[in-house]
Write a protein that holds these residues in place. Structure first.
Motif, mmCIF file in Angstrom:
data_model
loop_
_atom_site.group_PDB
_atom_site.id
_atom_site.type_symbol
_atom_site.label_atom_id
_atom_site.label_comp_id
_atom_site.label_asym_id
_atom_site.label_seq_id
_atom_site.Cartn_x
_atom_site.Cartn_y
_atom_site.Cartn_z
ATOM 1 N N LEU A 22 44.362 58.195 -23.262
ATOM 2 C CA LEU A 22 45.173 58.425 -24.466
ATOM 3 C C LEU A 22 44.961 57.313 -25.492
ATOM 4 N N ALA A 23 44.912 56.068 -25.009
ATOM 5 C CA ALA A 23 44.656 54.954 -25.925
ATOM 6 C C ALA A 23 43.254 55.036 -26.507
ATOM 7 N N GLN A 24 42.275 55.464 -25.712
ATOM 8 C CA GLN A 24 40.902 55.597 -26.189
ATOM 9 C C GLN A 24 40.767 56.691 -27.247
ATOM 10 N N MET A 25 41.547 57.755 -27.119
ATOM 11 C CA MET A 25 41.485 58.831 -28.113
ATOM 12 C C MET A 25 41.886 58.338 -29.502
ATOM 13 N N ASP A 26 42.778 57.348 -29.550
ATOM 14 C CA ASP A 26 43.210 56.807 -30.845
ATOM 15 C C ASP A 26 42.065 56.154 -31.605
ATOM 16 N N ARG A 27 41.041 55.677 -30.872
ATOM 17 C CA ARG A 27 39.949 54.973 -31.526
ATOM 18 C C ARG A 27 38.629 55.746 -31.479
ATOM 19 N N LEU A 28 38.638 56.955 -30.892
ATOM 20 C CA LEU A 28 37.389 57.691 -30.680
ATOM 21 C C LEU A 28 36.639 57.975 -31.973
ATOM 22 N N GLU A 29 37.318 58.478 -32.990
ATOM 23 C CA GLU A 29 36.634 58.839 -34.234
ATOM 24 C C GLU A 29 36.030 57.612 -34.915
ATOM 25 N N GLU A 79 45.010 49.548 -25.083
ATOM 26 C CA GLU A 79 44.666 49.939 -23.713
ATOM 27 C C GLU A 79 45.434 49.101 -22.691
ATOM 28 N N LYS A 80 45.565 47.808 -22.963
ATOM 29 C CA LYS A 80 46.315 46.942 -22.050
ATOM 30 C C LYS A 80 47.776 47.373 -21.958
ATOM 31 N N LYS A 81 48.369 47.682 -23.105
ATOM 32 C CA LYS A 81 49.770 48.104 -23.116
ATOM 33 C C LYS A 81 49.950 49.427 -22.382
ATOM 34 N N ALA A 82 49.027 50.361 -22.601
ATOM 35 C CA ALA A 82 49.133 51.666 -21.949
ATOM 36 C C ALA A 82 49.100 51.523 -20.434
ATOM 37 N N LEU A 83 48.223 50.668 -19.937
ATOM 38 C CA LEU A 83 48.132 50.459 -18.496
ATOM 39 C C LEU A 83 49.386 49.761 -17.962
ATOM 40 N N LEU A 142 47.105 56.254 -14.448
ATOM 41 C CA LEU A 142 46.497 55.035 -14.991
ATOM 42 C C LEU A 142 45.276 55.393 -15.840
ATOM 43 N N ALA A 143 44.433 56.259 -15.298
ATOM 44 C CA ALA A 143 43.242 56.681 -16.044
ATOM 45 C C ALA A 143 43.649 57.461 -17.292
ATOM 46 N N ALA A 144 44.641 58.335 -17.172
ATOM 47 C CA ALA A 144 45.070 59.145 -18.312
ATOM 48 C C ALA A 144 45.668 58.283 -19.419
ATOM 49 N N ALA A 145 46.435 57.264 -19.041
ATOM 50 C CA ALA A 145 47.009 56.361 -20.046
ATOM 51 C C ALA A 145 45.902 55.645 -20.812
ATOM 52 N N ILE A 160 52.086 51.180 -15.216
ATOM 53 C CA ILE A 160 52.391 50.426 -13.993
ATOM 54 C C ILE A 160 53.900 50.184 -13.889
ATOM 55 N N ASP A 161 54.516 49.821 -15.010
ATOM 56 C CA ASP A 161 55.960 49.564 -15.012
ATOM 57 C C ASP A 161 56.766 50.823 -14.689
ATOM 58 N N SER A 162 56.214 51.993 -14.985
ATOM 59 C CA SER A 162 56.920 53.245 -14.698
ATOM 60 C C SER A 162 56.991 53.527 -13.206
ATOM 61 N N ARG A 163 56.116 52.888 -12.431
ATOM 62 C CA ARG A 163 56.017 53.073 -10.980
ATOM 63 C C ARG A 163 55.514 54.459 -10.596
ATOM 64 N N TRP A 164 55.011 55.232 -11.549
ATOM 65 C CA TRP A 164 54.368 56.509 -11.226
ATOM 66 C C TRP A 164 52.929 56.419 -11.719
ATOM 67 N N VAL A 165 52.003 56.185 -10.787
ATOM 68 C CA VAL A 165 50.613 55.961 -11.183
ATOM 69 C C VAL A 165 49.682 57.083 -10.732
ATOM 70 N N GLY A 166 50.183 58.008 -9.908
ATOM 71 C CA GLY A 166 49.379 59.181 -9.562
ATOM 72 C C GLY A 166 49.406 60.184 -10.703
ATOM 73 N N ARG A 167 48.912 61.390 -10.442
ATOM 74 C CA ARG A 167 48.952 62.405 -11.495
ATOM 75 C C ARG A 167 50.402 62.699 -11.856
ATOM 76 N N GLY A 168 50.688 62.640 -13.164
ATOM 77 C CA GLY A 168 52.058 62.844 -13.625
ATOM 78 C C GLY A 168 52.142 63.027 -15.124
ATOM 79 N N PRO A 169 53.140 62.433 -15.775
ATOM 80 C CA PRO A 169 53.380 62.706 -17.201
ATOM 81 C C PRO A 169 52.251 62.267 -18.123
#
Length: 506
Positions: free
Chosen positions: A372-379, A138-142, A366-369, A146-155
């Motif tokens: 995605l990390a949370q989905m990896d551990r959901l099950e 989760e830390k890496k995803a965030l 930011l929330a979406a990233a 942040i490093d991408s500089r696109w934190v609004g809705r996007g990829p």
């Protein structure tokens, strides 16, 4: 500096509604108000508390004291007059649960006094009701976002939507900033304005508020006593020619009786909106919760099975609904910013149109990233929740007067919360609090809130059962040792309460 902490609603003769305990909040470490409860009325005040004997944990043999004993009320006058309060004689070799946590602070007239150091230790040792599971992913995803500089809705948001729709088994997924937003927009797309919407009273208040936001009229239905899910029989009785939709809340992650609900809805031409805020990862006869109705709504709020801090998702198989929700979530704008200015866009353009009034309900990257990390551990996290729930069931199976909510053979629960049934709910709440263990009530029946009085009806099961329920700690990082503390505290209370009732009876 010394701090004073007023303890034990038993001792003061008062009860209070408690806000839901959550991971962080600026004002109070480890608590964040989320779901307000009304003060308990005089008619619902608990009976005189049991005197719970608590064995000393400090190496003092069989020394015991009681929780809920008498308080010297004369001390109040002493403080006002400037005199030193008179101490109540007590056995200083014994300590209650909170005393053990706080390093045996001084007790005076119902007040514990302790240092900042001991307070910090108590907060750290306290067992919370809910707690999110985060790690390096989760830390890496965030950080990457942040490093991408696109934190609004996007990829990241688009990637999250695509992955979530595949996981649930729906054709479309639209990310939003809350499940409340998903319910609101789902109801708008169901065209409920001026129409009736059937809903359970045992749900978070925003589910009912969404009906009003969409211009509908809530019709409250009663619940099953052993699951607190909506009663299909009561639904059938309350369908009228103006009923347009039904909101189904999978309480605690336990599926409603979906076959019966879908058959009833098809017979009367009703839209089915699944409130799967508690149900991420749960299933009904092999189908994911949230995927069976016209629309499914999910919550990624801080306490949920997976979290984006705050966030939600609407899923559907109807392309027209997905298209409209995407427009409504961004102020009615026909062409969002990312689609017009993304890096690989061949022909960029600033022009867009606005076709109807919308809202600012978008999720950001930011929330979406984080999602995605949370989905990896959901099950794995849900499997741990089920293991903990099984331990609770086994631990309380032999205790008269305390039951867990039922599970159904036709479903696999996501085990969002662990709810116990008992008559002296207020007593257990206070006892657990004294032992450094969080608990809460989910929920205060919606039809009893002042704002919904125009729609109030008599719901005998919900009005009886809500007074008998208490949520106890459940989250993936809860250790077996911590759960044993909860189990032991519940068992001590149950046995003491039984002895108290027997003594009163005769």
């Amino acid at each position: 500096m010394r701090l004073a902490h007023r303890v034990c609603a038993w001792q003061s003769g008062r009860t209070f509604g408690r806000a839901e305990h959550q991971p962080t909040h600026g004002g109070h470490v480890g608590r964040q108000p989320a779901e307000p409860l009304l003060p308990v009325s005089k008619a619902l005040q608990p009976r005189a508390p049991a005197r719970v004997a608590v064995a000393d944990g400090g190496g003092n043999g069989a020394a015991q004291r009681t929780v809920g004993g008498p308080v010297d009320r004369s001390a109040r006058h002493s403080r006002r007059s400037g005199q030193s309060p008179r101490r109540i004689p007590r056995d200083h070799s014994a300590h209650d649960c909170r005393s053990q946590l706080l390093g045996a602070p001084r007790r005076c007239c119902g007040t514990l006094t302790f240092s900042k150091t001991n307070l910090r230790s108590a907060v750290e040792d306290r067992i919370r009701l809910f707690r999110p599971t985060f790690g390096d992913a989760e830390k890496k995803a965030l950080c990457d976002t942040i490093d991408s500089r696109w934190v609004g809705r996007g990829p990241q948001t688009i990637k999250f939507e695509e992955r979530f729709s595949k996981y649930i088994g729906s054709s479309y997924a639209v990310s939003l900033n809350s499940a409340t937003a998903a319910l609101h927009l789902g109801l708008l797309c169901s065209e409920v304005e001026g129409q009736e919407v059937l809903t359970s009273t045992m749900t978070f208040v925003s589910s009912t508020e969404a009906i009003l936001l969409a211009g509908g009229r809530p019709v409250f239905c009663d619940v099953e006593p052993d699951t607190l899910n909506i009663s299909v029989d009561d639904m059938a009785r309350k369908i009228t020619p103006t009923t347009r939709a039904v909101i189904i809340t999978h309480y605690g992650g336990q599926s409603c009786d979906m076959n019966s609900i879908l058959e009833l809805a098809a017979e009367h031409g009703l839209s089915v909106i699944e409130d799967a805020a508690h149900g991420c990862g749960g299933s009904y006869q092999g189908r994911a919760l949230g995927s069976m109705g016209t629309i499914g709504c999910f919550s990624f709020q801080a306490t949920k099975n997976m979290t984006t801090g705050e966030g939600g998702m609407l899923v559907t198989d109807d392309e027209s609904i997905a298209k409209r929700v995407r427009k409504l979530r961004w102020c009615g704008i026909t062409s969002p910013t990312w689609e017009r200015f993304k890096v690989d866009q061949v022909q960029r353009g600033w022009m867009y149109d606005v076709e109807e009034v919308g809202w600012k309900y978008e999720m950001n990257d930011l929330a979406a990233a984080l999602g995605l990390a949370q989905m990896d551990r959901l099950e794995d996290c849900n499997q741990r929740r089920r293991e903990l729930m099984d331990r609770y069931r086994r631990a309380f199976a032999d205790i008269d007067g305390i039951d867990m909510l039922a599970s159904r053979d036709y479903a696999i629960s996501s085990c969002y919360n662990a709810v116990v049934h008992l008559d002296n709910r207020e007593g257990l709440f206070t006892h657990l609090d004294t032992c450094g263990i969080d608990s809460n009530v989910h929920f205060y029946p919606n039809h009893l809130f002042r704002i919904f009085r125009p729609y109030t009806t008599h719901l005998p099961v919900a009005e009886r059962e809500w007074q008998r329920i208490l949520s106890i700690p459940l989250y993936p990082d809860l250790t077996d040792g911590e759960q044993d503390r909860v189990i032991d505290a519940v068992r001590v209370f149950a046995h003491a309460d039984t002895d108290h009732q027997s003594a009163v009876a005769g």
